[in-house]
Design an enzyme around this catalytic site. Sequence first.
Site, PDB file in Angstrom:
ATOM      1  N   PHE A 176       6.043   7.475   9.791  1.00 20.11           N
ATOM      2  CA  PHE A 176       4.838   7.699   8.988  1.00 20.11           C
ATOM      3  C   PHE A 176       3.595   7.583   9.861  1.00 20.11           C
ATOM      4  O   PHE A 176       3.463   6.631  10.641  1.00 20.11           O
ATOM      5  CB  PHE A 176       4.713   6.670   7.863  1.00 20.11           C
ATOM      6  CG  PHE A 176       5.606   6.907   6.686  1.00 20.11           C
ATOM      7  CD1 PHE A 176       5.225   7.762   5.664  1.00 20.11           C
ATOM      8  CD2 PHE A 176       6.832   6.262   6.596  1.00 20.11           C
ATOM      9  CE1 PHE A 176       6.039   7.970   4.567  1.00 20.11           C
ATOM     10  CE2 PHE A 176       7.653   6.465   5.507  1.00 20.11           C
ATOM     11  CZ  PHE A 176       7.265   7.329   4.489  1.00 20.11           C
ATOM     12  N   TYR A 182      -1.687  10.060   4.642  1.00 17.62           N
ATOM     13  CA  TYR A 182      -0.444   9.799   5.381  1.00 17.62           C
ATOM     14  C   TYR A 182       0.404  11.071   5.474  1.00 17.62           C
ATOM     15  O   TYR A 182       0.211  12.044   4.728  1.00 17.62           O
ATOM     16  CB  TYR A 182       0.372   8.713   4.688  1.00 17.62           C
ATOM     17  CG  TYR A 182       0.969   9.162   3.380  1.00 17.62           C
ATOM     18  CD1 TYR A 182       2.280   9.648   3.315  1.00 17.62           C
ATOM     19  CD2 TYR A 182       0.218   9.138   2.214  1.00 17.62           C
ATOM     20  CE1 TYR A 182       2.808  10.085   2.109  1.00 17.62           C
ATOM     21  CE2 TYR A 182       0.740   9.574   1.020  1.00 17.62           C
ATOM     22  CZ  TYR A 182       2.042  10.049   0.973  1.00 17.62           C
ATOM     23  OH  TYR A 182       2.554  10.493  -0.220  1.00 17.62           O
ATOM     24  N   ILE A 224       7.618   0.765  -0.452  1.00 21.10           N
ATOM     25  CA  ILE A 224       8.740   0.274   0.345  1.00 21.10           C
ATOM     26  C   ILE A 224       8.269  -0.849   1.282  1.00 21.10           C
ATOM     27  O   ILE A 224       7.091  -0.949   1.642  1.00 21.10           O
ATOM     28  CB  ILE A 224       9.391   1.411   1.160  1.00 21.10           C
ATOM     29  CG1 ILE A 224       8.364   2.090   2.084  1.00 21.10           C
ATOM     30  CG2 ILE A 224      10.032   2.423   0.234  1.00 21.10           C
ATOM     31  CD1 ILE A 224       8.981   3.147   3.000  1.00 21.10           C
ATOM     32  N   PHE A 272       8.559  15.364   4.882  1.00 23.46           N
ATOM     33  CA  PHE A 272       9.040  15.274   3.503  1.00 23.46           C
ATOM     34  C   PHE A 272       7.937  14.897   2.523  1.00 23.46           C
ATOM     35  O   PHE A 272       8.108  15.029   1.306  1.00 23.46           O
ATOM     36  CB  PHE A 272      10.217  14.294   3.387  1.00 23.46           C
ATOM     37  CG  PHE A 272       9.897  12.888   3.799  1.00 23.46           C
ATOM     38  CD1 PHE A 272       9.274  12.011   2.924  1.00 23.46           C
ATOM     39  CD2 PHE A 272      10.229  12.438   5.065  1.00 23.46           C
ATOM     40  CE1 PHE A 272       8.982  10.715   3.297  1.00 23.46           C
ATOM     41  CE2 PHE A 272       9.940  11.136   5.456  1.00 23.46           C
ATOM     42  CZ  PHE A 272       9.312  10.277   4.572  1.00 23.46           C
ATOM     43  N   ASP A 273       6.808  14.416   3.035  1.00 20.24           N
ATOM     44  CA  ASP A 273       5.705  14.066   2.133  1.00 20.24           C
ATOM     45  C   ASP A 273       4.431  14.002   2.954  1.00 20.24           C
ATOM     46  O   ASP A 273       4.440  13.506   4.097  1.00 20.24           O
ATOM     47  CB  ASP A 273       5.976  12.717   1.465  1.00 20.24           C
ATOM     48  CG  ASP A 273       5.042  12.456   0.291  1.00 20.24           C
ATOM     49  OD1 ASP A 273       4.343  13.395  -0.127  1.00 20.24           O
ATOM     50  OD2 ASP A 273       5.023  11.315  -0.204  1.00 20.24           O
ATOM     51  N   TYR A 331      14.255   3.322   2.247  1.00 24.33           N
ATOM     52  CA  TYR A 331      14.927   3.615   0.978  1.00 24.33           C
ATOM     53  C   TYR A 331      16.383   3.161   0.943  1.00 24.33           C
ATOM     54  O   TYR A 331      17.106   3.469   0.003  1.00 24.33           O
ATOM     55  CB  TYR A 331      14.802   5.108   0.663  1.00 24.33           C
ATOM     56  CG  TYR A 331      13.388   5.513   0.370  1.00 24.33           C
ATOM     57  CD1 TYR A 331      12.864   5.443  -0.915  1.00 24.33           C
ATOM     58  CD2 TYR A 331      12.537   5.919   1.394  1.00 24.33           C
ATOM     59  CE1 TYR A 331      11.548   5.783  -1.186  1.00 24.33           C
ATOM     60  CE2 TYR A 331      11.220   6.262   1.139  1.00 24.33           C
ATOM     61  CZ  TYR A 331      10.730   6.188  -0.152  1.00 24.33           C
ATOM     62  OH  TYR A 331       9.427   6.517  -0.410  1.00 24.33           O
TER      63      TYR A 331
END
Length: 326
Positions: free
Chosen positions: A317, A245, A273, A255-256, A299
């Site tokens: 995502f 992902y 989440i 961010f990830d 979040y």
Amino acid sequence: MKMGMRGAAASVLILAMGATGTAMSQQPAARAAVKETSTLNSQREKLGYAIGIDVANSFGPISSEIDLAALRRAVTNAFEGKQPLISQEEAQKTDAALRQAVMAKSGQPVPGVAPGTAPPKVDREKVGLMLGSFAVGPSLAPLKDDLDLDALFDAVSTTFNNGTPKMTAEQAKATLEGFMKGKQAEMEAKSAAQAGTNRVEGNNFLAKNKTAPGVVTTASGLQYQVLRPGSGERPLPTSKVRVNYEGKLLDGTVFDSSYQRGQPIEFGLDQVIKGWSEGVSLMPTGSKYRFWIPGELAYGEQGTPGGPIGPNATLTFDVELLNVLP
């Protein structure tokens, strides 16, 4: 920072404070570091002095081994965001020598040193640079605009030299508590304002995005698009899965990413989440989806403390479902 020097410095303090009655003797501190403040008029001076008292009390048992001028240089350097004035290797050696000196002066056996052997000499300048570069400086850098450095080192010098402080312990405590409460209120107000902005931006984006070709909006508000279809097993909301992902903010900031790490990740869909639990449950194994997850399914009001995901942030995502695990 490869080594936790703050932790190393703390170990020195623990050893020093554990010395019963034989802690290092007090010696006059280096005056070159100190510009005495006649009165504490501004809030910055009061806060600096209160923090200085706290710093001095923490380092009191090893005060005779600290060059204040070096400590101040290192703290100032850290406030300016520059590289430490002492290398990791030299800081580690200094930390080890200081710990040995503390143990020897407290009567504790020093590993590898014969009983009765004089404690090793410690370079006071290097101790100051070590503590300023890896403990005091980085810890206080976030407050550099809120405190007065002259007042801070005035308090440290006065405390080290058993002088009469310009602030009682009770006043120092009240000053620190008042500052922390004010900062907390300021952060909460800033977070609330950012949450409102993020919610509006997210809602506007999702309202427009739902009309894009191929975008599906679920009853919860989750949006998704099939980037690559799959034909394998679909996971349940309680299944454990293996995925690749990448997560982005609406401005495109990544961010990830498991792609960047070069390793897929495994987790239970009941441990992530809400947007992930719902979205990945829709995917057949082998497929790749893009999800747009509103803040309340991501979040929420908290975001991720310290960033990078703000409160109520809508997230994007791209997810590849590789396997549904047994």
